[in-house]
Enzyme design. Sequence first.
Site, PDB file in Angstrom:
ATOM      1  CD  GLN A  50     -29.838  37.539   9.886  1.00  0.00           C
ATOM      2  OE1 GLN A  50     -29.539  37.052   8.805  1.00  0.00           O
ATOM      3  NE2 GLN A  50     -29.591  38.800  10.188  1.00  0.00           N
ATOM      4  CB  CYS A  92     -25.521  41.876  11.409  1.00  0.00           C
ATOM      5  SG  CYS A  92     -26.601  40.455  11.615  1.00  0.00           S
ATOM      6  CG  LEU A  93     -30.384  42.980   7.480  1.00  0.00           C
ATOM      7  CD1 LEU A  93     -31.309  42.185   6.573  1.00  0.00           C
ATOM      8  CD2 LEU A  93     -30.557  44.480   7.252  1.00  0.00           C
ATOM      9  CG  HIS A 134     -22.306  38.019   8.347  1.00  0.00           C
ATOM     10  ND1 HIS A 134     -21.905  39.134   9.055  1.00  0.00           N
ATOM     11  CD2 HIS A 134     -23.640  37.897   8.593  1.00  0.00           C
ATOM     12  CE1 HIS A 134     -22.957  39.652   9.700  1.00  0.00           C
ATOM     13  NE2 HIS A 134     -24.023  38.925   9.426  1.00  0.00           N
ATOM     14  CD  GLU A 135     -26.061  36.248   6.018  1.00  0.00           C
ATOM     15  OE1 GLU A 135     -26.851  35.827   6.869  1.00  0.00           O
ATOM     16  OE2 GLU A 135     -25.817  37.465   5.872  1.00  0.00           O
ATOM     17  CG  HIS A 138     -26.656  34.960  11.175  1.00  0.00           C
ATOM     18  ND1 HIS A 138     -26.971  35.650  12.324  1.00  0.00           N
ATOM     19  CD2 HIS A 138     -26.331  35.909  10.257  1.00  0.00           C
ATOM     20  CE1 HIS A 138     -26.835  36.956  12.109  1.00  0.00           C
ATOM     21  NE2 HIS A 138     -26.444  37.144  10.863  1.00  0.00           N
TER      22      HIS A 138
HETATM   23 ZN   LIG Z   1     -26.027  38.964  10.031  1.00  0.00          ZN
END
Ligand SMILES: [Zn+2]
Length: 175
Positions: A50, A92-93, A134-135, A138
């Site tokens: 991210q 999510c950012l 979730h992470e 990524h």
């Molecule tokens: Zn995320």
Amino acid sequence: MILDIKTFPDKVLRKKAEPVIEFNDELKLLLDNMMETMRANSGVGLAAPQVAVSKRILVIDTTQAEEEGSLLRVINPEIISEEGEQLGEEGCLSVPGEYEPIRRAEKIILKAQDENGKEFTLEAEAFLARVIQHEIDHLNGVLFIDRLPSYKRDTLKKAIKRRIAEGDYIVTGME
Ligand SMILES: [Zn+2]
């Protein structure tokens, strides 16, 4: 230092991240910067892709969301067991402003390394288990919106396109 967060549909979010081999000062600095960036954006987790670093690194902070929250620096994570099911809203950012219910395992066992390369395992459930899943997604180039039924995913992508046109959604990494 606060780092720039990459947003969907940036290609860096779609790459499979590489394992960390060297546990050095550069890694520790990146972890510090990721923590600072996550907090500055009121996030509960942040994965290195991210911030455009394609490595298997996560930071997690559930101390604001839970009474006994966790503050974690996680390198080369692997889920070695999962159990049960939970449905809960995720955001999510990297997909700012969008929130959708996502199905996840209720309990997991995480195996990973800390910032010094020392292995650890952690049992997590409920919200923390959700954040970890979730992470880790990524790190495999997967976003929470990929886990939506296709009709919902299409509606959400259209909504984002509209927001981009209106200047309400910042796109990174466009070619
Ligand atoms: Zn995320």
